[in-house]
Design a protein around this motif. Structure first.
Motif, PDB file in Angstrom:
ATOM      1  N   THR A  92       0.871  -1.186   0.000  1.00 24.17           N
ATOM      2  CA  THR A  92       0.000   0.000   0.000  1.00 24.17           C
ATOM      3  C   THR A  92       0.906   1.233   0.000  1.00 24.17           C
ATOM      4  O   THR A  92       1.034   1.923   1.002  1.00 24.17           O
ATOM      5  CB  THR A  92      -0.916   0.026   1.247  1.00 24.17           C
ATOM      6  OG1 THR A  92      -0.114  -0.166   2.420  1.00 24.17           O
ATOM      7  CG2 THR A  92      -1.968  -1.037   1.190  1.00 24.17           C
ATOM      8  N   GLN A  94       2.545   5.036  -0.954  1.00 26.23           N
ATOM      9  CA  GLN A  94       1.938   6.376  -0.933  1.00 26.23           C
ATOM     10  C   GLN A  94       1.471   6.720  -2.358  1.00 26.23           C
ATOM     11  O   GLN A  94       2.149   6.412  -3.336  1.00 26.23           O
ATOM     12  CB  GLN A  94       2.984   7.395  -0.466  1.00 26.23           C
ATOM     13  CG  GLN A  94       2.411   8.787  -0.269  1.00 26.23           C
ATOM     14  CD  GLN A  94       3.433   9.744   0.369  1.00 26.23           C
ATOM     15  OE1 GLN A  94       4.382   9.320   1.014  1.00 26.23           O
ATOM     16  NE2 GLN A  94       3.214  11.020   0.181  1.00 26.23           N
ATOM     17  N   ALA A 101      -2.832   6.612   1.087  1.00 25.81           N
ATOM     18  CA  ALA A 101      -2.306   5.306   0.675  1.00 25.81           C
ATOM     19  C   ALA A 101      -2.975   4.881  -0.627  1.00 25.81           C
ATOM     20  O   ALA A 101      -4.166   5.101  -0.830  1.00 25.81           O
ATOM     21  CB  ALA A 101      -2.588   4.280   1.762  1.00 25.81           C
ATOM     22  N   THR A 128      -0.853  -2.803   5.485  1.00 26.01           N
ATOM     23  CA  THR A 128      -1.194  -1.625   6.299  1.00 26.01           C
ATOM     24  C   THR A 128      -2.158  -0.751   5.509  1.00 26.01           C
ATOM     25  O   THR A 128      -1.827  -0.292   4.415  1.00 26.01           O
ATOM     26  CB  THR A 128       0.095  -0.835   6.613  1.00 26.01           C
ATOM     27  OG1 THR A 128       1.014  -1.735   7.222  1.00 26.01           O
ATOM     28  CG2 THR A 128      -0.185   0.329   7.557  1.00 26.01           C
ATOM     29  N   LYS A 214      -1.867  -0.991  13.705  1.00 31.51           N
ATOM     30  CA  LYS A 214      -0.636  -0.956  12.932  1.00 31.51           C
ATOM     31  C   LYS A 214      -0.145   0.472  12.703  1.00 31.51           C
ATOM     32  O   LYS A 214       1.016   0.794  12.960  1.00 31.51           O
ATOM     33  CB  LYS A 214      -0.863  -1.670  11.593  1.00 31.51           C
ATOM     34  CG  LYS A 214       0.311  -1.627  10.640  1.00 31.51           C
ATOM     35  CD  LYS A 214       1.523  -2.309  11.224  1.00 31.51           C
ATOM     36  CE  LYS A 214       2.765  -2.044  10.418  1.00 31.51           C
ATOM     37  NZ  LYS A 214       2.891  -2.821   9.219  1.00 31.51           N
ATOM     38  N   VAL A 215      -1.040   1.332  12.270  1.00 32.26           N
ATOM     39  CA  VAL A 215      -0.593   2.710  12.016  1.00 32.26           C
ATOM     40  C   VAL A 215      -0.273   3.425  13.321  1.00 32.26           C
ATOM     41  O   VAL A 215       0.648   4.248  13.374  1.00 32.26           O
ATOM     42  CB  VAL A 215      -1.598   3.546  11.187  1.00 32.26           C
ATOM     43  CG1 VAL A 215      -1.416   3.277   9.722  1.00 32.26           C
ATOM     44  CG2 VAL A 215      -3.024   3.353  11.601  1.00 32.26           C
ATOM     45  N   ASN A 218       3.288   2.348  14.275  1.00 32.47           N
ATOM     46  CA  ASN A 218       4.319   2.986  13.452  1.00 32.47           C
ATOM     47  C   ASN A 218       4.393   4.482  13.731  1.00 32.47           C
ATOM     48  O   ASN A 218       5.482   5.078  13.720  1.00 32.47           O
ATOM     49  CB  ASN A 218       4.074   2.710  11.967  1.00 32.47           C
ATOM     50  CG  ASN A 218       4.656   1.359  11.555  1.00 32.47           C
ATOM     51  OD1 ASN A 218       5.313   0.701  12.355  1.00 32.47           O
ATOM     52  ND2 ASN A 218       4.398   0.947  10.340  1.00 32.47           N
ATOM     53  N   CYS A 270       7.739   1.835   5.229  1.00 35.88           N
ATOM     54  CA  CYS A 270       6.596   1.857   6.158  1.00 35.88           C
ATOM     55  C   CYS A 270       6.447   3.187   6.894  1.00 35.88           C
ATOM     56  O   CYS A 270       5.481   3.912   6.668  1.00 35.88           O
ATOM     57  CB  CYS A 270       6.722   0.725   7.166  1.00 35.88           C
ATOM     58  SG  CYS A 270       6.526  -0.882   6.394  1.00 35.88           S
ATOM     59  N   LYS A 273       5.552   6.653   4.916  1.00 34.19           N
ATOM     60  CA  LYS A 273       4.253   6.701   4.209  1.00 34.19           C
ATOM     61  C   LYS A 273       3.110   6.403   5.168  1.00 34.19           C
ATOM     62  O   LYS A 273       1.998   6.906   4.991  1.00 34.19           O
ATOM     63  CB  LYS A 273       4.244   5.774   2.992  1.00 34.19           C
ATOM     64  CG  LYS A 273       4.403   4.297   3.268  1.00 34.19           C
ATOM     65  CD  LYS A 273       3.186   3.491   2.923  1.00 34.19           C
ATOM     66  CE  LYS A 273       3.474   2.006   3.103  1.00 34.19           C
ATOM     67  NZ  LYS A 273       2.388   1.220   3.610  1.00 34.19           N
ATOM     68  N   ASP A 274       3.366   5.605   6.196  1.00 30.36           N
ATOM     69  CA  ASP A 274       2.267   5.292   7.121  1.00 30.36           C
ATOM     70  C   ASP A 274       1.825   6.514   7.919  1.00 30.36           C
ATOM     71  O   ASP A 274       0.630   6.713   8.141  1.00 30.36           O
ATOM     72  CB  ASP A 274       2.666   4.163   8.078  1.00 30.36           C
ATOM     73  CG  ASP A 274       2.690   2.809   7.382  1.00 30.36           C
ATOM     74  OD1 ASP A 274       2.271   2.739   6.208  1.00 30.36           O
ATOM     75  OD2 ASP A 274       3.137   1.825   8.013  1.00 30.36           O
ATOM     76  N   PHE A 278      -1.814   8.227   7.618  1.00 34.59           N
ATOM     77  CA  PHE A 278      -2.613   8.327   8.856  1.00 34.59           C
ATOM     78  C   PHE A 278      -3.190   9.741   8.986  1.00 34.59           C
ATOM     79  O   PHE A 278      -4.380   9.928   9.256  1.00 34.59           O
ATOM     80  CB  PHE A 278      -1.709   7.986  10.052  1.00 34.59           C
ATOM     81  CG  PHE A 278      -2.449   7.722  11.340  1.00 34.59           C
ATOM     82  CD1 PHE A 278      -3.823   7.543  11.380  1.00 34.59           C
ATOM     83  CD2 PHE A 278      -1.728   7.637  12.537  1.00 34.59           C
ATOM     84  CE1 PHE A 278      -4.482   7.285  12.592  1.00 34.59           C
ATOM     85  CE2 PHE A 278      -2.372   7.387  13.746  1.00 34.59           C
ATOM     86  CZ  PHE A 278      -3.753   7.217  13.768  1.00 34.59           C
TER      87      PHE A 278
END
Ligand code: UDX
Length: 444
Positions: A92, A94, A101, A128, A214-215, A218, A270, A273-274, A278
């Motif tokens: 997923t 950016q 995402a 994610t 998960k987000v 991170n 991860c 971009k996470d 978010f």
């Protein structure tokens, strides 16, 4: 202990996450079919070759193939026939031109798999995703599959770190099961029975919480890194020492020392971009203010890269034009060949833009770096990269770089000047060998 029979597993997407999951599940004794649209990747894995660098994984792949439990295909119809539990492990990334995402791959694989699901089964998301995706995917899969509502969806976020992927898969800190029914939880417990029997804690929850865990994890890790890097900025103008500061904080068990290493900051496929996705998702949901601080986390992180370039320029005497700079590291972190959003390559690129003649060396990421940044110059060893350099800058803290003998390196450089972007070198040893040592957040 579980009484549910061993489910047959498919793993859709065989990148870092999916390949590791498929291989480890097969070694644990499950029948596993790995699926990818990339034929070359499938052929490599079938031959026993891992198409990326991950310590310990090639040995595990050979072991898994020897069991006869593991095979690979590009055929989603075969996956539909084979699997009781289907894991979605596609990327997923950016979106271009947006912080959000890109869900094209996740939605695509679920949509394409659905027509092949003809019996009761569980589709489990590991990728994610923005919170709310799982409930949308539930409708997507049920509307498009012959088995309809017999197909359930669950979310089981993956926390593996590159470089430690095998250990993180076999001995995770925790498992999170986002489910909509007791049956779905039973299937997940059956899939992970050996891992759970070893005492791994499980949090069973709803789909949205599982996506969010998960987000949130991170974002926390990124915040911790940027926190200590913000302290480094303060140290820089006060003459204080961020490394001593971090060490002192780490002794407080409420704070802890992990992810509190100051330096060039985070990169990879991860964390960056996470946190952006978010913020984007929170704004869509009308709670942008709650996570607005993550914009600062991102900004602090990016400033570290520019500040590293500043230090190299200072060491070069104020201008980088024509200065040879030895860049040690390209991967976003050690023990990985991954260069996605790698701070190291960003710094090398900026140095070159200012006219420096850069020579990049990395123990594992050279091929990926060359493909992504063909304009940079590359060397085959530390010594070759350092040859004639006016400044040496350490950008990824590989053990090989930590153990460089500064006296030996002094013999090939043009100027004994080192910028330690990762606080990985022993300042005193380097200074004793006649080097000028500089690091972010430490007095010169
Ligand atoms: C991360 C999460 O750790 C993992 O749980 C998630 O599933 C995926 O994202 P990964 O991207 O493999 O894993 O790398 P990680 O080890 O978390 O490091 C991320 C970045 O932070 C690296 O660029 C690293 O150099 C940097 N970092 C880490 C710091 O700058 N300082 C630190 O103290 C720790």
């Amino acid at each position: 202990m579980t009484t549910t029979p061993k489910p047959r597993i498919t793993v859709l997407g065989t990148g870092y996450l999916g390949a590791t999951h498929a291989i480890c599940m097969a070694v644990l004794g499950y029948d596993v079919l790995g699926v990818d649209t990339d034929r070359a990747k499938i052929e490599a894995l079938s031959r026993g070759e891992v198409p990326f660098f991950e310590p310990g994984l090639p040995e595990m792949l050979r072991k898994a193939l020897d069991t006869g439990n593991l095979s690979f295909t590009t055929d989603l119809a075969a996956a539909g026939d084979f699997g009781d539990v289907h894991f979605v492990c596609v990327g997923t990334p950016q979106l271009r031109g947006s912080a959000g995402a890109d869900l094209t791959y996740v939605e695509g694989v679920v949509r394409d798999l659905a027509p092949h699901l003809r019996r009761r089964c569980l589709v489990v998301g590991k990728s994610t995703v923005p919170v709310g995706t799982a409930s949308r995917l539930t409708r997507l899969v049920q509307d498009n599959s012959p088995a309809g509502t017999e197909v359930e969806l669950a979310w089981n976020p993956e926390f593996l770190r590159e470089g430690y992927a095998v250990a993180d898969t076999l001995e995770p800190d925790r498992m999170v099961f986002g489910v909509s029914s007791a049956w779905a939880e039973e299937q997940l417990r059956a899939v992970f029975a050996p891992v759970l029997d070893a005492g791994t804690p499980v949090v069973t929850t709803d789909l949205a919480t599982a996506e969010l865990v998960k987000v949130a994890a991170n974002a926390f890790l990124a915040t911790k890194i940027s926190y200590i890097n913000a302290m480094a900025e303060v140290c820089e103008v006060t003459g204080a020492d961020v490394q001593d500061l971090a060490r002192s904080l780490a002794y407080d068990s409420r704070i802890g020392g992990r992810f509190l290493h100051p330096g060039l900051g985070f990169g990879g496929g991860c964390l960056p971009k996470d946190i952006r996705a978010f913020v984007h998702r929170a704004e869509e949901l009308g709670v942008g203010r709650s996570v607005a601080f993550l914009r600062q986390v991102d900004a602090i992180n990016n400033r570290r890269r520019a500040r590293t370039v500043d230090l190299v320029r200072e060491q070069a005497g104020g201008s980088l034009a024509g200065v040879r700079v030895c860049c040690l590291g390209a991967a976003f972190k050690p023990n990985s060949d991954d260069i996605r959003d790698a701070p190291a390559l960003d710094v090398a690129r900026m140095l070159k833009e200012e006219g420096a003649v850069v020579a990049v060396y990395d123990p594992e990421a050279m091929d990926n770096a060359r493909r992504a940044y063909p304009d940079l110059e590359y060397a085959d060893s530390v010594m070759e990269a350092a040859s004639g350099a006016g400044v040496v800058v350490l950008l990824t803290e590989w053990d090989q770089f930590r153990s460089i003998d500064p006296a030996a390196l002094a013999g090939v450089v043009d100027g004994r000047s080192v910028v330690d972007g990762r606080h990985a070198l022993d300042a005193q040893t380097w200074r004793e060998a006649g080097w000028t040592y500089r690091a972010l957040g430490r007095a010169g």
